[in-house]
Design a protein around this motif. Structure first.
Motif, PDB file in Angstrom:
ATOM      1  N   ASP A  74       7.067  -4.730   3.916  1.00  0.00           N
ATOM      2  CA  ASP A  74       6.376  -3.857   2.963  1.00  0.00           C
ATOM      3  C   ASP A  74       5.014  -4.431   2.593  1.00  0.00           C
ATOM      4  O   ASP A  74       4.858  -5.647   2.442  1.00  0.00           O
ATOM      5  N   SER A  75       4.054  -3.542   2.413  1.00  0.00           N
ATOM      6  CA  SER A  75       2.765  -3.912   1.847  1.00  0.00           C
ATOM      7  C   SER A  75       2.690  -3.348   0.442  1.00  0.00           C
ATOM      8  O   SER A  75       2.973  -2.166   0.221  1.00  0.00           O
ATOM      9  N   HIS A  76       2.311  -4.182  -0.526  1.00  0.00           N
ATOM     10  CA  HIS A  76       2.215  -3.727  -1.926  1.00  0.00           C
ATOM     11  C   HIS A  76       3.563  -3.170  -2.375  1.00  0.00           C
ATOM     12  O   HIS A  76       3.685  -2.032  -2.828  1.00  0.00           O
ATOM     13  N   VAL A  77       4.585  -3.990  -2.252  1.00  0.00           N
ATOM     14  CA  VAL A  77       5.983  -3.586  -2.406  1.00  0.00           C
ATOM     15  C   VAL A  77       6.269  -2.970  -3.772  1.00  0.00           C
ATOM     16  O   VAL A  77       5.687  -3.348  -4.783  1.00  0.00           O
ATOM     17  N   VAL A 110      -5.332  -4.228  -1.067  1.00  0.00           N
ATOM     18  CA  VAL A 110      -4.152  -3.878  -0.281  1.00  0.00           C
ATOM     19  C   VAL A 110      -4.429  -4.101   1.203  1.00  0.00           C
ATOM     20  O   VAL A 110      -3.542  -4.542   1.945  1.00  0.00           O
ATOM     21  N   ALA A 111      -5.647  -3.824   1.636  1.00  0.00           N
ATOM     22  CA  ALA A 111      -6.001  -4.060   3.041  1.00  0.00           C
ATOM     23  C   ALA A 111      -5.863  -5.535   3.399  1.00  0.00           C
ATOM     24  O   ALA A 111      -5.328  -5.882   4.469  1.00  0.00           O
ATOM     25  N   GLU A 112      -6.314  -6.427   2.526  1.00  0.00           N
ATOM     26  CA  GLU A 112      -6.197  -7.855   2.798  1.00  0.00           C
ATOM     27  C   GLU A 112      -4.739  -8.296   2.828  1.00  0.00           C
ATOM     28  O   GLU A 112      -4.322  -9.079   3.687  1.00  0.00           O
ATOM     29  N   TRP A 169      -0.801 -11.231  10.199  1.00  0.00           N
ATOM     30  CA  TRP A 169      -1.048 -12.646  10.451  1.00  0.00           C
ATOM     31  C   TRP A 169       0.251 -13.444  10.403  1.00  0.00           C
ATOM     32  O   TRP A 169       0.443 -14.402  11.150  1.00  0.00           O
ATOM     33  N   SER A 170       1.174 -13.025   9.520  1.00  0.00           N
ATOM     34  CA  SER A 170       2.411 -13.766   9.280  1.00  0.00           C
ATOM     35  C   SER A 170       3.577 -13.312  10.141  1.00  0.00           C
ATOM     36  O   SER A 170       4.732 -13.650   9.859  1.00  0.00           O
ATOM     37  N   GLY A 171       3.301 -12.534  11.182  1.00  0.00           N
ATOM     38  CA  GLY A 171       4.316 -12.248  12.178  1.00  0.00           C
ATOM     39  C   GLY A 171       5.104 -10.968  12.009  1.00  0.00           C
ATOM     40  O   GLY A 171       6.093 -10.753  12.722  1.00  0.00           O
ATOM     41  N   ALA A 172       4.714 -10.091  11.088  1.00  0.00           N
ATOM     42  CA  ALA A 172       5.401  -8.803  10.962  1.00  0.00           C
ATOM     43  C   ALA A 172       5.124  -7.936  12.186  1.00  0.00           C
ATOM     44  O   ALA A 172       4.098  -8.079  12.854  1.00  0.00           O
ATOM     45  N   ASP A 173       6.046  -7.016  12.468  1.00  0.00           N
ATOM     46  CA  ASP A 173       5.902  -6.101  13.602  1.00  0.00           C
ATOM     47  C   ASP A 173       5.602  -4.669  13.170  1.00  0.00           C
ATOM     48  O   ASP A 173       5.046  -3.895  13.944  1.00  0.00           O
ATOM     49  N   VAL A 174       6.016  -4.312  11.954  1.00  0.00           N
ATOM     50  CA  VAL A 174       5.798  -2.979  11.388  1.00  0.00           C
ATOM     51  C   VAL A 174       5.464  -3.159   9.915  1.00  0.00           C
ATOM     52  O   VAL A 174       6.052  -4.022   9.247  1.00  0.00           O
ATOM     53  N   VAL A 175       4.534  -2.355   9.412  1.00  0.00           N
ATOM     54  CA  VAL A 175       4.166  -2.400   7.995  1.00  0.00           C
ATOM     55  C   VAL A 175       4.695  -1.148   7.306  1.00  0.00           C
ATOM     56  O   VAL A 175       4.633  -0.044   7.855  1.00  0.00           O
ATOM     57  N   ILE A 176       5.215  -1.321   6.090  1.00  0.00           N
ATOM     58  CA  ILE A 176       5.800  -0.221   5.317  1.00  0.00           C
ATOM     59  C   ILE A 176       4.983   0.011   4.056  1.00  0.00           C
ATOM     60  O   ILE A 176       4.738  -0.917   3.280  1.00  0.00           O
ATOM     61  N   ALA A 177       4.577   1.256   3.851  1.00  0.00           N
ATOM     62  CA  ALA A 177       3.899   1.671   2.613  1.00  0.00           C
ATOM     63  C   ALA A 177       4.926   2.329   1.703  1.00  0.00           C
ATOM     64  O   ALA A 177       5.684   3.202   2.141  1.00  0.00           O
ATOM     65  N   ILE A 180      -1.640   4.709   1.991  1.00  0.00           N
ATOM     66  CA  ILE A 180      -1.228   4.739   3.396  1.00  0.00           C
ATOM     67  C   ILE A 180      -2.448   4.575   4.295  1.00  0.00           C
ATOM     68  O   ILE A 180      -2.445   3.806   5.254  1.00  0.00           O
ATOM     69  N   ALA A 181      -3.516   5.311   3.962  1.00  0.00           N
ATOM     70  CA  ALA A 181      -4.725   5.243   4.774  1.00  0.00           C
ATOM     71  C   ALA A 181      -5.337   3.845   4.737  1.00  0.00           C
ATOM     72  O   ALA A 181      -5.816   3.339   5.770  1.00  0.00           O
ATOM     73  N   GLU A 182      -5.331   3.204   3.555  1.00  0.00           N
ATOM     74  CA  GLU A 182      -5.885   1.856   3.453  1.00  0.00           C
ATOM     75  C   GLU A 182      -5.072   0.864   4.278  1.00  0.00           C
ATOM     76  O   GLU A 182      -5.626   0.011   4.983  1.00  0.00           O
ATOM     77  N   ILE A 183      -3.751   0.988   4.201  1.00  0.00           N
ATOM     78  CA  ILE A 183      -2.882   0.113   4.986  1.00  0.00           C
ATOM     79  C   ILE A 183      -3.083   0.351   6.470  1.00  0.00           C
ATOM     80  O   ILE A 183      -3.236  -0.590   7.259  1.00  0.00           O
ATOM     81  N   ARG A 184      -3.102   1.623   6.855  1.00  0.00           N
ATOM     82  CA  ARG A 184      -3.239   1.958   8.280  1.00  0.00           C
ATOM     83  C   ARG A 184      -4.566   1.461   8.847  1.00  0.00           C
ATOM     84  O   ARG A 184      -4.635   0.997   9.988  1.00  0.00           O
TER      85      ARG A 184
END
Length: 290
Positions: free
Chosen positions: A179-182, A195-197, A204-212, A226-230
């Motif tokens: 998750d990003s910004h859980v 949120v982008a950072e 960088w830390s090895g995740a394969d999928v990001v969740i908003a 979602i757009a910022e994360i994407r």
């Protein structure tokens, strides 16, 4: 290449070496992925466990998994959501891991779908152990990098330790959904970072999928977030809460897929059983955008 995640903005250099597309490897598609959550009944040792046989927990999990599968979802996540309030990772007992491993194995066998594990709260190593024992292909970790203040207290990202544990288990094929910004927490610790950072830190830390996610269970993710994360990652982006028949089309326009549970339960309540007609209706709507 995923039509949503074609890479970082031209002004940004990649943060890690390219890796295989996790959604394609797991589900055979790069977008339009719908994952249903099997919320386990309260497990032994948790406050709401009724003292009854664990077989009832497994039977309910299998029924929900079969309803999701019959309704046409692409995959499942097995989660100990009935164990409210959740423990910090180092306080979770072996009984939780044992019960979740058995439940997972039965769900995988019954539904025949790619399955993930989420052990709350934020127990990445336990989730990896359950995934190995139960035959799951991915784990969801709500705070994978950095730290935040949750209901359980300060939760630190376990990426460095968890990836080494995954390596020790010879389980590097198990993917990390992070998750990003859980939700369910405050982010004052990292408030000086966008949120982008924070999203780039996941990659960088090895995740394969990001969740908003939204702010809480059943709360829809904000389109702007979602757009910022994407825009900050080359990884696939899913939404992690708030998907309904009414908004699934809009979600799939902006993200690679959705994790969904509450709206597919009787009366739209997360602790009720999954209703196959609700699943079919959501997947029929999703099919227009897949």
């Amino acid at each position: 290449m995923n039509r949503f995640n074609s890479g970082l903005p031209m002004s940004s250099a990649p943060v890690v070496r390219p890796r295989a597309h996790a959604l394609m490897d797991l589900f055979g598609r790069q977008d339009g992925v719908v994952i249903g959550v099997v919320h386990l009944l309260p497990l032994p040792g948790s406050p709401e466990h009724d003292g009854g046989p664990v077989s009832a927990i497994y039977e309910r999990a299998v029924r929900d998994a079969e309803a999701y599968a019959e309704g046409g979802v692409d995959g499942l996540i097995v989660e100990n959501h009935g164990d409210i309030p959740f423990l910090k990772p180092d306080r979770i007992g072996p009984e939780t891991a044992a019960c979740m491993a058995v439940a997972t194995e039965r769900v995988v066998r019954a539904a025949g779908l790619p399955t993930g594990i989420n052990v709350l709260a934020n127990a990445a190593e336990v989730a990896l152990a359950v995934a190995v024992a139960g035959g799951a292909g991915f784990v969801r970790v709500n705070q994978w990098a950095n730290a935040y203040v949750a209901n359980e207290g300060i939760i630190e990202g376990p990426a460095a330790v968890a990836l080494r544990y995954r390596k020790a288990l010879a389980a590097t094929s198990i993917r990390i959904f992070a998750d990003s910004h859980v939700k369910h927490g405050a982010h004052a610790i990292t408030a000086d970072r966008s949120v982008a950072e924070l999203t780039r830190d996941l990659e960088w830390s090895g995740a394969d999928v990001v969740i908003a996610t939204g702010q809480r269970t059943g709360d829809a993710a904000n389109k702007a977030e979602i757009a910022e994360i994407r825009g900050a990652t080359s990884l696939p982006v899913l939404t992690g809460s708030g998907a309904t028949i009414a908004n699934i089309g809009n979600i799939l326009r902006h993200a690679s897929g959705a994790i969904v549970a509450s709206s597919l339960k009787r009366d739209g309540v997360w602790w009720n059983e999954v209703e196959v007609d609700r699943v079919r209706a959501l997947m029929a709507e999703a099919a227009k955008y897949r």
